[in-house]
Design an enzyme around this catalytic site. Structure first.
Site, PDB file in Angstrom:
ATOM      1  N   SER A 272       0.837  -1.196   0.000  1.00  0.00           N
ATOM      2  CA  SER A 272       0.000   0.000   0.000  1.00  0.00           C
ATOM      3  C   SER A 272       0.871   1.243   0.000  1.00  0.00           C
ATOM      4  O   SER A 272       1.978   1.243   0.554  1.00  0.00           O
ATOM      5  CB  SER A 272      -0.895   0.015   1.243  1.00  0.00           C
ATOM      6  OG  SER A 272      -1.561   1.261   1.383  1.00  0.00           O
TER       7      SER A 272
ATOM      8  N   TYR B  61      -2.891  -1.516   9.788  1.00  0.00           N
ATOM      9  CA  TYR B  61      -2.924  -2.033   8.413  1.00  0.00           C
ATOM     10  C   TYR B  61      -1.593  -1.785   7.707  1.00  0.00           C
ATOM     11  O   TYR B  61      -0.989  -2.693   7.125  1.00  0.00           O
ATOM     12  CB  TYR B  61      -4.078  -1.365   7.652  1.00  0.00           C
ATOM     13  CG  TYR B  61      -4.125  -1.646   6.178  1.00  0.00           C
ATOM     14  CD1 TYR B  61      -4.739  -2.807   5.697  1.00  0.00           C
ATOM     15  CD2 TYR B  61      -3.583  -0.760   5.250  1.00  0.00           C
ATOM     16  CE1 TYR B  61      -4.793  -3.070   4.330  1.00  0.00           C
ATOM     17  CE2 TYR B  61      -3.633  -1.010   3.894  1.00  0.00           C
ATOM     18  CZ  TYR B  61      -4.239  -2.166   3.435  1.00  0.00           C
ATOM     19  OH  TYR B  61      -4.287  -2.422   2.083  1.00  0.00           O
TER      20      TYR B  61
END
Length: 255
Positions: A147, A160
């Site tokens: 990400s 996350y």
């Protein structure tokens, strides 16, 4: 119908929706057959199967919850059966895409939430890759999804993003350890993409959409079709010398 005749096979986790779906379809457009996983939405998986077949490629959809590591031995057997139906003994590419979202401050994140993220985003990726290594051909490729949040920080994404940071380290170690087998391993790190991820937050919340576009050099949010074809390209022969890299695909977010 694709003109490609080598019939490579990719295994894509989380292939029934979002970035995984885009990847499966982009591979089909290049003549690459696939095996992809889905958790529960059989109808969505079937729709992807139909799209792949319309593109002239073949695919097999298999159910798998990547957080359930006890299911991996049976899944490997299912992959072997799927390969047999595709006329192959090995997979050429593995794309570790399946994931879940999480938005919570560090102060409010619970141990259970952290464990759940770990199961899907690190332990699941680590052990599924391990389980599939005997089925991955020498000279094959692995792509792990990370990400943009490992480079830039948004409050509420710490847990996350930390798991994705671990994946980026794992990618480099995989590249080193699998180098003798000629297997290249890279990380693809998307920016904010308009999918149903996080409850469709980027796609459906006009405020968030506008904020993301405002901090992106190319002036818009990402679409799944910005990611899948890039992964398919990375897996092609032209990407053969790219190894152990983190490739951000964000349109220039937070520069």
């Amino acid at each position: 119908m694709s003109q490609t005749t080598d019939h490579h096979v990719a295994l894509v986790t989380g292939g029934s929706r979002g970035l995984g779906r885009s990847t499966v379809l982009a591979l089909a457009a290049r003549g690459v057959d696939t095996i992809f996983t889905y958790v529960a939405n059989r109808a969505a998986a079937e729709e992807v199967v139909q799209r792949v077949e319309q593109a002239g490629a073949r695919t097999v959809a298999l159910p798998l919850d990547t957080s359930d590591t006890n299911a991996f031995p049976a899944f490997v057997t299912a992959v072997q059966d799927a390969l047999a139906t595709l006329g192959r003994e090995r997979i050429d590419y593995l794309v570790n895409n399946a994931g879940t979202s999480h938005h919570q401050s560090i102060a409010e994140t619970t141990g259970d939430e952290l464990d759940a993220l770990y199961q899907v985003h690190f332990k699941g990726v680590f052990l599924l890759t391990q389980a599939l290594l005997p089925l991955l051909r020498d000279g094959g490729r692995i792509v792990n999804l990370s990400s943009g949040l490992t480079r830039f920080s948004f409050p509420g994404s710490a847990a996350y993003a930390s798991m994705k940071g671990a994946i980026e380290v794992l990618t480099r170690y995989l590249a080193k350890e699998l180098g003798p087998r000629g297997i290249a391993v890279n990380t693809v790190a998307p920016g904010a993409i308009a999918t149903d991820f996080s409850g469709g937050l980027v796609r459906d919340d006009a405020n968030v959409n506008r904020q993301v576009a405002g901090v992106t050099a190319l002036g818009r949010v990402g679409e799944p079709e910005d990611i899948g074809p890039m992964i398919a390209s990375l897996l092609s022969e032209s990407g053969r010398w790219i190894n152990a890299q983190r490739i951000e695909v964000s349109g220039g977010m937070m520069l």
